[in-house]
Design a protein around this motif. Sequence first.
Motif, PDB file in Angstrom:
ATOM      1  N   PRO A 240       0.809  -1.221   0.000  1.00 17.34           N
ATOM      2  CA  PRO A 240       0.000   0.000   0.000  1.00 17.34           C
ATOM      3  C   PRO A 240       0.841   1.271   0.000  1.00 17.34           C
ATOM      4  O   PRO A 240       0.373   2.320  -0.452  1.00 17.34           O
ATOM      5  CB  PRO A 240      -0.812  -0.122   1.287  1.00 17.34           C
ATOM      6  CG  PRO A 240      -0.898  -1.586   1.553  1.00 17.34           C
ATOM      7  CD  PRO A 240       0.426  -2.139   1.094  1.00 17.34           C
ATOM      8  N   SER A 241       2.064   1.191   0.480  1.00 13.80           N
ATOM      9  CA  SER A 241       2.941   2.354   0.526  1.00 13.80           C
ATOM     10  C   SER A 241       3.728   2.559  -0.770  1.00 13.80           C
ATOM     11  O   SER A 241       4.427   3.575  -0.909  1.00 13.80           O
ATOM     12  CB  SER A 241       3.926   2.221   1.694  1.00 13.80           C
ATOM     13  OG  SER A 241       4.722   1.053   1.535  1.00 13.80           O
ATOM     14  N   LYS A 242       3.620   1.625  -1.709  1.00 12.87           N
ATOM     15  CA  LYS A 242       4.391   1.719  -2.949  1.00 12.87           C
ATOM     16  C   LYS A 242       3.801   2.793  -3.852  1.00 12.87           C
ATOM     17  O   LYS A 242       2.663   2.695  -4.300  1.00 12.87           O
ATOM     18  CB  LYS A 242       4.415   0.370  -3.671  1.00 12.87           C
ATOM     19  CG  LYS A 242       5.381   0.318  -4.844  1.00 12.87           C
ATOM     20  CD  LYS A 242       6.811   0.465  -4.365  1.00 12.87           C
ATOM     21  CE  LYS A 242       7.808   0.359  -5.518  1.00 12.87           C
ATOM     22  NZ  LYS A 242       9.184   0.582  -5.049  1.00 12.87           N
ATOM     23  N   VAL A 243       4.593   3.825  -4.148  1.00 17.19           N
ATOM     24  CA  VAL A 243       4.157   4.959  -4.962  1.00 17.19           C
ATOM     25  C   VAL A 243       4.471   4.682  -6.430  1.00 17.19           C
ATOM     26  O   VAL A 243       5.446   4.002  -6.760  1.00 17.19           O
ATOM     27  CB  VAL A 243       4.868   6.246  -4.485  1.00 17.19           C
ATOM     28  CG1 VAL A 243       4.530   7.429  -5.379  1.00 17.19           C
ATOM     29  CG2 VAL A 243       4.487   6.546  -3.037  1.00 17.19           C
ATOM     30  N   PHE A 244       3.642   5.209  -7.311  1.00 19.70           N
ATOM     31  CA  PHE A 244       3.849   5.033  -8.746  1.00 19.70           C
ATOM     32  C   PHE A 244       5.095   5.788  -9.204  1.00 19.70           C
ATOM     33  O   PHE A 244       5.148   7.007  -9.178  1.00 19.70           O
ATOM     34  CB  PHE A 244       2.615   5.521  -9.505  1.00 19.70           C
ATOM     35  CG  PHE A 244       2.750   5.423 -11.013  1.00 19.70           C
ATOM     36  CD1 PHE A 244       3.315   4.308 -11.603  1.00 19.70           C
ATOM     37  CD2 PHE A 244       2.288   6.456 -11.825  1.00 19.70           C
ATOM     38  CE1 PHE A 244       3.430   4.205 -12.988  1.00 19.70           C
ATOM     39  CE2 PHE A 244       2.388   6.365 -13.213  1.00 19.70           C
ATOM     40  CZ  PHE A 244       2.962   5.244 -13.800  1.00 19.70           C
ATOM     41  N   ASP A 245       6.096   5.033  -9.606  1.00 23.03           N
ATOM     42  CA  ASP A 245       7.322   5.562 -10.200  1.00 23.03           C
ATOM     43  C   ASP A 245       7.344   5.041 -11.633  1.00 23.03           C
ATOM     44  O   ASP A 245       7.624   3.858 -11.857  1.00 23.03           O
ATOM     45  CB  ASP A 245       8.534   5.065  -9.411  1.00 23.03           C
ATOM     46  CG  ASP A 245       9.871   5.504  -9.996  1.00 23.03           C
ATOM     47  OD1 ASP A 245       9.935   5.756 -11.221  1.00 23.03           O
ATOM     48  OD2 ASP A 245      10.844   5.588  -9.238  1.00 23.03           O
ATOM     49  N   PRO A 246       7.023   5.869 -12.621  1.00 22.16           N
ATOM     50  CA  PRO A 246       6.860   5.372 -13.992  1.00 22.16           C
ATOM     51  C   PRO A 246       8.051   4.583 -14.516  1.00 22.16           C
ATOM     52  O   PRO A 246       7.863   3.521 -15.130  1.00 22.16           O
ATOM     53  CB  PRO A 246       6.633   6.661 -14.802  1.00 22.16           C
ATOM     54  CG  PRO A 246       6.029   7.610 -13.827  1.00 22.16           C
ATOM     55  CD  PRO A 246       6.715   7.307 -12.518  1.00 22.16           C
ATOM     56  N   ASP A 247       9.268   5.076 -14.299  1.00 20.07           N
ATOM     57  CA  ASP A 247      10.437   4.376 -14.842  1.00 20.07           C
ATOM     58  C   ASP A 247      10.630   3.020 -14.179  1.00 20.07           C
ATOM     59  O   ASP A 247      10.866   2.004 -14.849  1.00 20.07           O
ATOM     60  CB  ASP A 247      11.695   5.236 -14.658  1.00 20.07           C
ATOM     61  CG  ASP A 247      11.680   6.485 -15.529  1.00 20.07           C
ATOM     62  OD1 ASP A 247      10.952   6.501 -16.536  1.00 20.07           O
ATOM     63  OD2 ASP A 247      12.389   7.450 -15.185  1.00 20.07           O
ATOM     64  N   ASP A 248      10.541   2.987 -12.864  1.00 18.36           N
ATOM     65  CA  ASP A 248      10.749   1.735 -12.133  1.00 18.36           C
ATOM     66  C   ASP A 248       9.639   0.737 -12.454  1.00 18.36           C
ATOM     67  O   ASP A 248       9.900  -0.455 -12.654  1.00 18.36           O
ATOM     68  CB  ASP A 248      10.802   2.021 -10.633  1.00 18.36           C
ATOM     69  CG  ASP A 248      11.226   0.808  -9.822  1.00 18.36           C
ATOM     70  OD1 ASP A 248      12.098   0.047 -10.285  1.00 18.36           O
ATOM     71  OD2 ASP A 248      10.674   0.615  -8.721  1.00 18.36           O
TER      72      ASP A 248
END
Length: 275
Positions: A120-128
């Motif tokens: 739930p804490s994982k934020v959207f990082d487009p590259d990763d």
Amino acid sequence: MGDQNEHRIRTGIGGWTFEPWRGGNFYPEGLPHAQELHWASRQLPAIEINGTFYRNQTPATFAKWRDATPRGFMFSVKASQYCTHRRVLAEAGESVDRFINSGVAELGEKLGPVVWQFMPSKVFDPDDFSAFLGLLPERRDGVALRHVLDVRHPSFRDPAFVAMARRHRCAIVFTDADKFVSIPDATTDFVYARLMMASADVVTGYDDAALDRWTQCARAWSEGKRPVGLEQVSPEDGPETDRRDVFVYFINGAKERAPAAAAAMLRRLGLAPLA
């Protein structure tokens, strides 16, 4: 089973080993625990395997599960947490390979989507995130793999994420849970819903009005339409189609009510259990 294939909608539950389902609630009184998968798979057409999230299984175990279930049945398989619960997803290649090579393909035609569930804490990082999706194989041992992304942080409610999922032909989990982000956008040739707001006070988990609504949503998705009342993230529609597979799991919430909820939706769809 012809109707099930025609409608392409499957209702199901998470796992099959749960004490409150025993003693007549779902399983018949006195049913041996070793026969619970055999019984459950003849009442409902799909089960999401959760144990694979915590540890990898063996090819022999997957083969045993396959052989215990009837023709037409499907398992969804939750991927290992070692793939998804990490700071840098792009570094998950070895863990992804280990999970995919653990014997998943032994399910053969009974293999439904593989569920990649993120913190739930994982934020959207487009590259990763794009790098991670590039690690997911399309096939293994001649078996096609379908991938579904269970993202839980509000930052994923972003048209860029929806577009990324479409490019990689991955579905995005839709959930009705208040505590998680809700993304109803169709991104590939199947839709995956996890309904998590069942009430212990209702025999079927959801009341008639709610079951009617979710059944209507499932039918709309299966016909390539946007369900009424669900706010999409992207203004773009998904891949154009008039036939889409739909998986609807009643999971968590008042879990003791999950089998009754799934069976109630199955009846609304006019579908019979598998023989």
